[in-house]
Enzyme design. Structure first.
Site, short mmCIF file in Angstrom:
data_model
loop_
_atom_site.label_atom_id
_atom_site.label_comp_id
_atom_site.label_asym_id
_atom_site.label_seq_id
_atom_site.Cartn_x
_atom_site.Cartn_y
_atom_site.Cartn_z
N GLY A 41 -42.93 -57.27 27.72
CA GLY A 41 -42.46 -55.91 27.17
C GLY A 41 -43.12 -54.67 27.89
O GLY A 41 -42.22 -53.78 28.37
N SER A 226 -36.88 -65.09 45.88
CA SER A 226 -36.66 -64.45 47.02
C SER A 226 -35.19 -64.56 47.62
O SER A 226 -34.68 -63.94 48.71
CB SER A 226 -37.49 -65.10 48.22
N ALA A 252 -44.74 -60.13 37.49
CA ALA A 252 -43.98 -58.98 37.13
C ALA A 252 -42.93 -58.60 38.01
O ALA A 252 -42.37 -57.60 37.76
CB ALA A 252 -45.05 -57.91 36.99
N ALA A 253 -42.58 -59.60 38.93
CA ALA A 253 -41.39 -59.31 39.79
C ALA A 253 -40.21 -59.11 38.70
O ALA A 253 -39.35 -58.34 38.95
CB ALA A 253 -41.24 -60.42 40.79
N GLY A 254 -40.17 -60.21 37.89
CA GLY A 254 -38.84 -60.28 37.08
C GLY A 254 -38.91 -58.94 36.30
O GLY A 254 -37.98 -58.33 35.85
N ASP A 255 -40.14 -58.61 35.61
CA ASP A 255 -40.14 -57.17 34.66
C ASP A 255 -39.62 -56.14 35.42
O ASP A 255 -39.04 -55.26 34.97
CB ASP A 255 -41.44 -57.41 34.17
P1 ATP Z 1 -41.76 -63.60 37.61
O1 ATP Z 1 -41.89 -64.47 36.51
O2 ATP Z 1 -42.42 -64.15 38.83
O3 ATP Z 1 -42.17 -62.23 37.21
P2 ATP Z 1 -38.89 -64.25 37.58
O4 ATP Z 1 -39.33 -65.71 37.86
O5 ATP Z 1 -38.58 -63.52 36.08
O6 ATP Z 1 -40.03 -63.44 38.09
P3 ATP Z 1 -37.68 -63.94 40.18
O7 ATP Z 1 -36.11 -64.32 39.82
O8 ATP Z 1 -38.77 -64.87 40.69
O9 ATP Z 1 -37.87 -63.78 38.40
O10 ATP Z 1 -37.77 -62.62 40.90
C1 ATP Z 1 -37.04 -61.26 40.24
C2 ATP Z 1 -36.58 -60.70 41.35
O11 ATP Z 1 -37.80 -60.14 42.15
C3 ATP Z 1 -35.68 -61.35 42.32
O12 ATP Z 1 -34.29 -61.23 41.98
C4 ATP Z 1 -36.10 -60.19 43.79
O13 ATP Z 1 -35.23 -59.24 43.62
C5 ATP Z 1 -37.54 -60.20 43.38
N1 ATP Z 1 -38.36 -61.28 44.24
C6 ATP Z 1 -39.03 -62.23 43.62
N2 ATP Z 1 -39.46 -62.83 44.69
C7 ATP Z 1 -39.37 -62.45 45.85
C8 ATP Z 1 -39.68 -62.48 47.33
N3 ATP Z 1 -40.50 -63.64 47.44
N4 ATP Z 1 -39.22 -61.48 48.11
C9 ATP Z 1 -38.46 -60.68 47.70
N5 ATP Z 1 -38.08 -60.23 46.56
C10 ATP Z 1 -38.43 -61.15 45.45
O1 RIB Z 2 -43.80 -61.51 33.27
C1 RIB Z 2 -45.06 -61.45 33.37
C2 RIB Z 2 -46.01 -61.52 32.18
O2 RIB Z 2 -45.81 -62.58 31.47
C3 RIB Z 2 -47.29 -61.26 32.28
O3 RIB Z 2 -47.88 -60.11 32.05
C4 RIB Z 2 -47.98 -62.24 31.10
O4 RIB Z 2 -48.69 -61.24 30.19
C5 RIB Z 2 -46.74 -63.03 30.50
O5 RIB Z 2 -46.38 -62.49 29.57
#
Ligand code: ATP
Ligand code: RIB
Length: 303
Positions: A41, A226, A252-255
């Site tokens: 969040g 990716s 935090a990529a997804g966030d």
């Molecule tokens: P995480 O749990 O690692 O925060 P997630 O599993 O929720 O992420 P992902 O689908 O892995 O989500 O990544 C979210 C977005 O981040 C992807 O849709 C893409 O835009 C970007 N991203 C993630 N990994 C990469 C990468 N290796 N190169 C470029 N963009 C990336």
């Molecule tokens: O999405 C990343 C987050 O997941 C981390 O910051 C950790 O706190 C877990 O909740």
């Protein structure tokens, strides 16, 4: 002026790096340790605040402990422009904690102690009803109690707010709340947990999306690391590719993606344009270490 309401967790992330993840019963010495500001969040609220335009408002409803992690996070969020109204520090509870083990191949395992996050009950949420009043978008995840998530979605939907659910971490039960979700943003694992479909290709993503539409969700965005993100919506269906970057830490990529997506939509971007904006923002996050400190500011993105 756009108004985004984020509801969810905040965690102190204790991150250790290893060559490989410890097996059950094994003790390994970590290569490095750091304490980060995280929680899904909070990361998403920070992404909204850093990426939105100056005249926007971002509220974050969360519960922290009255401890140093809680104090530090609150101070930093206010600097980023998050409004203070929704942030509560609960007496005699600690701020949520995440123990994150990261292996050299990028795999991780995470254990979470909810702490004050568990105290964000529907009753507590109702104390912040005023923050729903003018919001156009509500963004929520699954790190707070499930009945709170359902209650928030139902309340927002009743008020005509566009609801965005990032169904993370993955859960496979209790899908009733999907009827109040306008936009859902699972990653591949979460899409499989929700639909039973293993997502390895665009075709799989499309199939999973159809099942989510059947549950009442209008727009499905499945993030594919990716590879980018797959959209299934009334206006556009297809893959929006990620940017090519050298990823060093994907926490935090997804966030970042979720925060940026909502900011883009709140500015009137089409779903495809908003996903492109979210791909660009999260591509920056993966090139930096850490959770909240890795999230970019608007001026770092190409115009
Ligand atoms: P995480 O749990 O690692 O925060 P997630 O599993 O929720 O992420 P992902 O689908 O892995 O989500 O990544 C979210 C977005 O981040 C992807 O849709 C893409 O835009 C970007 N991203 C993630 N990994 C990469 C990468 N290796 N190169 C470029 N963009 C990336
Ligand atoms: O999405 C990343 C987050 O997941 C981390 O910051 C950790 O706190 C877990 O909740």
């Amino acid at each position: 002026m756009s108004h985004i309401l984020v509801i969810g967790s905040a965690n102190a992330d204790h991150v250790m790096n290893f060559e490989y993840l410890p097996a059950p019963g094994q003790t390994l010495m970590s290569r490095s340790y750091r304490l980060e500001h995280g929680g899904k969040g909070a990361n998403q609220a920070v992404a909204c605040a850093r990426l939105c335009q100056a005249d926007s408002r971002v509220d974050f409803i969360c519960h922290l402990g009255q401890d140093s992690a809680g104090n530090e996070m609150r101070t930093n969020w206010l600097k980023d422009g998050i409004k203070a109204d929704g942030i509560t520090q609960v007496a005699n509870m600690s701020t949520g904690t995440a123990m994150i083990f990261v292996a050299d191949n990028g795999e991780n395992s995470i254990g979470i102690a909810a702490g004050a996050n568990a105290h964000l009950t529907p009753l507590e949420l109702d104390k912040h009803y005023a923050l729903f009043a003018n919001a156009q978008f509500m963004l929520i995840q699954l790190e707070t109690p499930m009945d709170t998530v359902s209650h928030a979605l139902q309340t927002a939907k009743r008020l005509g707010i566009t609801t965005v659910l990032n169904p993370a971490p993955a859960v496979s039960s209790q899908l009733d709340y999907l009827k109040w979700v306008d936009i859902i943003t699972p990653n591949e694992t979460e899409a499989e947990a929700l639909t039973g479909i293993e997502v390895n290709s665009e075709e799989d993503a499309n199939l999973a999306a159809q099942l989510l539409h059947q549950q009442g969700v209008t727009t499905v965005v499945i993030t594919l690391g990716s590879k980018g993100a797959f959209i299934s919506s009334a206006g556009f269906t297809g893959l929006i590719p990620a940017l090519e970057v050298q990823a060093i830490d994907t926490v935090a990529a997804g966030d970042t993606f979720n925060g940026a997506l909502v900011v883009g939509l709140s500015e009137g971007m089409s779903i495809a344009a908003a996903v492109g904006f979210a791909n660009a923002a999260s591509a920056i996050t993966v090139t930096r270490d850490g959770a909240q400190r890795a999230i970019p500011y608007r001026h770092e993105l190409p115009r």
